[in-house]
Design a protein around this motif. Structure first.
Motif, PDB file in Angstrom:
ATOM      1  N   UNK A   1       0.836  -1.150  -0.079  1.00  0.00           N
ATOM      2  CA  UNK A   1       0.082  -0.066   0.053  1.00  0.00           C
ATOM      3  C   UNK A   1       0.825   1.247  -0.004  1.00  0.00           C
ATOM      4  N   UNK A   2       2.087   1.070   0.636  1.00  0.00           N
ATOM      5  CA  UNK A   2       2.576   2.504   0.811  1.00  0.00           C
ATOM      6  C   UNK A   2       4.222   2.053   0.888  1.00  0.00           C
ATOM      7  N   UNK A   3       5.067   2.745   0.400  1.00  0.00           N
ATOM      8  CA  UNK A   3       6.539   2.561   0.565  1.00  0.00           C
ATOM      9  C   UNK A   3       7.182   3.866   1.095  1.00  0.00           C
ATOM     10  N   UNK A   4       7.881   3.808   2.076  1.00  0.00           N
ATOM     11  CA  UNK A   4       8.402   4.774   3.084  1.00  0.00           C
ATOM     12  C   UNK A   4      10.138   4.842   3.076  1.00  0.00           C
TER      13      UNK A   4
ATOM     14  N   UNK B   1       4.998  18.371   3.339  1.00  0.00           N
ATOM     15  CA  UNK B   1       4.941  19.002   4.574  1.00  0.00           C
ATOM     16  C   UNK B   1       6.236  19.354   4.913  1.00  0.00           C
ATOM     17  N   UNK B   2       6.574  20.517   5.482  1.00  0.00           N
ATOM     18  CA  UNK B   2       8.019  20.538   6.148  1.00  0.00           C
ATOM     19  C   UNK B   2       8.279  20.003   7.516  1.00  0.00           C
ATOM     20  N   UNK B   3       9.570  19.905   7.816  1.00  0.00           N
ATOM     21  CA  UNK B   3       9.895  19.188   9.342  1.00  0.00           C
ATOM     22  C   UNK B   3       9.736  20.469  10.128  1.00  0.00           C
ATOM     23  N   UNK B   4      10.310  20.463  11.318  1.00  0.00           N
ATOM     24  CA  UNK B   4      10.321  21.254  12.312  1.00  0.00           C
ATOM     25  C   UNK B   4      11.748  21.806  12.353  1.00  0.00           C
ATOM     26  N   UNK B   5      11.891  23.124  12.785  1.00  0.00           N
ATOM     27  CA  UNK B   5      13.410  23.661  13.214  1.00  0.00           C
ATOM     28  C   UNK B   5      13.446  23.281  14.661  1.00  0.00           C
ATOM     29  N   UNK B   6      14.528  22.602  14.939  1.00  0.00           N
ATOM     30  CA  UNK B   6      14.696  22.161  16.503  1.00  0.00           C
ATOM     31  C   UNK B   6      16.109  22.232  16.561  1.00  0.00           C
ATOM     32  N   UNK B   7      16.594  22.089  17.846  1.00  0.00           N
ATOM     33  CA  UNK B   7      18.134  21.916  18.072  1.00  0.00           C
ATOM     34  C   UNK B   7      18.392  20.418  18.158  1.00  0.00           C
ATOM     35  N   UNK B   8      19.298  19.819  17.264  1.00  0.00           N
ATOM     36  CA  UNK B   8      19.447  18.437  17.125  1.00  0.00           C
ATOM     37  C   UNK B   8      20.231  18.005  18.150  1.00  0.00           C
ATOM     38  N   UNK B   9      19.736  16.839  18.870  1.00  0.00           N
ATOM     39  CA  UNK B   9      20.508  16.088  19.806  1.00  0.00           C
ATOM     40  C   UNK B   9      21.251  14.832  19.153  1.00  0.00           C
ATOM     41  N   UNK B  10      20.332  14.147  18.437  1.00  0.00           N
ATOM     42  CA  UNK B  10      20.775  12.826  17.685  1.00  0.00           C
ATOM     43  C   UNK B  10      19.658  12.451  16.873  1.00  0.00           C
ATOM     44  N   UNK B  11      19.993  12.184  15.632  1.00  0.00           N
ATOM     45  CA  UNK B  11      19.147  11.851  14.662  1.00  0.00           C
ATOM     46  C   UNK B  11      18.689  10.420  14.398  1.00  0.00           C
ATOM     47  N   UNK B  12      19.532   9.608  15.251  1.00  0.00           N
ATOM     48  CA  UNK B  12      19.189   8.064  15.120  1.00  0.00           C
ATOM     49  C   UNK B  12      17.872   7.745  15.054  1.00  0.00           C
ATOM     50  N   UNK B  13      17.249   6.995  14.286  1.00  0.00           N
ATOM     51  CA  UNK B  13      15.945   6.580  14.216  1.00  0.00           C
ATOM     52  C   UNK B  13      14.912   7.815  13.776  1.00  0.00           C
ATOM     53  N   UNK B  14      15.373   8.817  13.374  1.00  0.00           N
ATOM     54  CA  UNK B  14      14.368   9.528  12.990  1.00  0.00           C
ATOM     55  C   UNK B  14      13.392   9.526  11.782  1.00  0.00           C
ATOM     56  N   UNK B  15      13.797   8.611  11.001  1.00  0.00           N
ATOM     57  CA  UNK B  15      13.184   8.153   9.749  1.00  0.00           C
ATOM     58  C   UNK B  15      12.007   6.936  10.372  1.00  0.00           C
ATOM     59  N   UNK B  16      12.471   6.408  11.346  1.00  0.00           N
ATOM     60  CA  UNK B  16      11.504   5.342  11.932  1.00  0.00           C
ATOM     61  C   UNK B  16      10.336   5.908  12.636  1.00  0.00           C
ATOM     62  N   UNK B  17      10.605   7.121  13.252  1.00  0.00           N
ATOM     63  CA  UNK B  17       9.777   7.788  13.994  1.00  0.00           C
ATOM     64  C   UNK B  17       8.877   8.641  13.026  1.00  0.00           C
ATOM     65  N   UNK B  18       9.395   8.867  11.930  1.00  0.00           N
ATOM     66  CA  UNK B  18       8.633   9.460  10.773  1.00  0.00           C
ATOM     67  C   UNK B  18       7.505   8.331  10.460  1.00  0.00           C
ATOM     68  N   UNK B  19       7.995   7.243  10.185  1.00  0.00           N
ATOM     69  CA  UNK B  19       7.103   6.050   9.454  1.00  0.00           C
ATOM     70  C   UNK B  19       6.114   5.836  10.946  1.00  0.00           C
ATOM     71  N   UNK B  20       6.117   6.034  12.062  1.00  0.00           N
ATOM     72  CA  UNK B  20       5.141   5.800  13.091  1.00  0.00           C
ATOM     73  C   UNK B  20       4.205   6.837  12.935  1.00  0.00           C
ATOM     74  N   UNK B  21       4.740   8.121  12.757  1.00  0.00           N
ATOM     75  CA  UNK B  21       3.801   9.195  12.825  1.00  0.00           C
ATOM     76  C   UNK B  21       2.752   9.207  11.556  1.00  0.00           C
ATOM     77  N   UNK B  22       3.357   8.914  10.394  1.00  0.00           N
ATOM     78  CA  UNK B  22       2.563   8.736   9.130  1.00  0.00           C
ATOM     79  C   UNK B  22       1.737   7.596   9.343  1.00  0.00           C
ATOM     80  N   UNK B  23       1.942   6.273   9.680  1.00  0.00           N
ATOM     81  CA  UNK B  23       0.848   5.176  10.082  1.00  0.00           C
ATOM     82  C   UNK B  23      -0.047   5.358  11.068  1.00  0.00           C
ATOM     83  N   UNK B  24       0.427   6.086  11.981  1.00  0.00           N
ATOM     84  CA  UNK B  24      -0.667   6.492  13.110  1.00  0.00           C
ATOM     85  C   UNK B  24      -1.750   7.327  12.459  1.00  0.00           C
ATOM     86  N   UNK B  25      -1.403   8.270  11.794  1.00  0.00           N
ATOM     87  CA  UNK B  25      -2.283   9.168  11.043  1.00  0.00           C
ATOM     88  C   UNK B  25      -3.084   8.406   9.962  1.00  0.00           C
ATOM     89  N   UNK B  26      -2.494   7.737   9.324  1.00  0.00           N
ATOM     90  CA  UNK B  26      -3.094   7.024   8.252  1.00  0.00           C
ATOM     91  C   UNK B  26      -4.433   6.009   8.844  1.00  0.00           C
TER      92      UNK B  26
END
Length: 315
Positions: A188-191, A247-272
């Motif tokens: 259904x969806x490729x991320x 849709x744009x991302x948020x402007x934040x102070x970055x501590x660590x980007x590890x897993x950010x793409x996986x959290x993106x997936x979670x947010x998209x699937x939760x919305x869907x």
């Protein structure tokens, strides 16, 4: 048992996250780090934790060893509220582990596969029959060659059961990107992230593609929705061969980007799965989820809550 919204399928392992002077220098040089943290890792594990954090009833199908790392993974998932009844614990096998060498704008990852490749299609079918999820998300395709070979038939079976599917391949260590093009008409969806979308589209086309709109158009023309994780630029969706939303991302102070793409997936699937019909709003959930996760070390410490996302939508 019933009531599961998403069954996440794939890898779950500890990440040993190192920051500071992390570029190795051989010759027995000793280097001093800023931090060393053992955190929940694996794309599937982080997606499952993120979904549960957003209030989505989530289970994980994976394999860990009967060792300290396996116990660590199960403890962290259970603390987050993920159903771990489909996580198999195998004796005599080391739980997979990743060492993440993290710098401000990039990272290197060293992974011991261990138990990660041992999840099979039969275990996924058994979990689906028992848990009856609405949706199945498959992560880390290239770390699980046995499951990958069975995915075309498995996804057809899931479709016959009325279950939607999504795929996040993550990076191909061999950089051959084989098999993904055959799967995309079925899911259904490729991320993918931007680099993965360019690599997969180049493999499908048989020529180098460097433009993300060309890549998204080509891949979505195969029959699935393509949602590209574009880092600080947020997310871009493609359907039926054309860009459909962004849709744009948020402007934040970055501590660590590890897993950010996986959290993106979670947010998209939760919305869907939560009834968010606008593709742009789904991308806003996804981009915000990915952005907020960079506030802490590791993939799960700073993952978004539903209240976080609803507040952003109201702003």
């Amino acid at each position: 048992m019933s009531g599961i919204d998403v069954l996440v399928v794939g890898d779950a392992n500890p990440d040993l996250l190192l920051t500071g002077d992390v570029v190795p220098r051989f010759g027995q040089a000793e280097q001093l780090l800023d931090t060393a943290d053992l955190v929940l890792g694996g794309s599937a594990g982080i997606v499952a934790a993120g979904l549960a954090r957003l209030g989505v009833a989530t289970a994980l199908a994976a394999v860990v060893g009967s060792d300290q790392f396996g116990s660590f993974v199960l403890d962290r998932l259970n603390e987050r509220g993920v159903d771990t009844s489909a996580v198999t614990v195998r004796d005599g096998i080391a739980t997979g582990v990743s060492i993440v060498l993290s710098q401000e704008n990039d990272r290197a990852i060293l992974t011991l596969p261990g138990s990660i490749p041992m999840l099979g299609a039969d275990a996924v079918r058994e979990a689906v029959r028992r848990l009856r999820p609405r949706h199945v998300h498959v992560a880390s395709y290239f770390l699980q060659p046995s499951l990958a070979r069975a995915l075309p038939v498995l996804i057809d079976w899931l479709a016959g059961e009325g279950i939607t599917t999504s795929l996040d391949t993550n990076w191909d260590p061999a950089e051959r990107w084989e098999g993904v093009g055959d799967l995309l008409p079925k899911v259904s969806c490729f991320l993918p992230n931007r680099e993965e979308a360019l690599a997969v589209s180049s493999a499908v086309a048989g020529r180098a593609i460097s433009d993300i709109d060309e890549a998204g158009a080509l891949l979505s023309a195969l029959g699935c929705r393509v949602v590209v994780k574009a880092g600080s630029d947020g997310g871009i969706a493609y359907e039926a061969g054309a860009r459909s939303a962004e849709a744009p991302g948020l402007i934040l102070d970055v501590v660590d980007t590890t897993g950010a793409g996986d959290s993106f997936d979670a947010g998209y699937l939760a919305a869907m799965l939560g009834g968010v019909d606008s593709e742009r709003d789904r991308l806003r959930w996804a981009a915000a989820s990915g952005s907020l996760s960079v506030r802490g070390l590791g993939g799960t410490a700073a993952q978004a809550t539903r209240a976080d996302l609803e507040a952003l939508q109201a702003a």
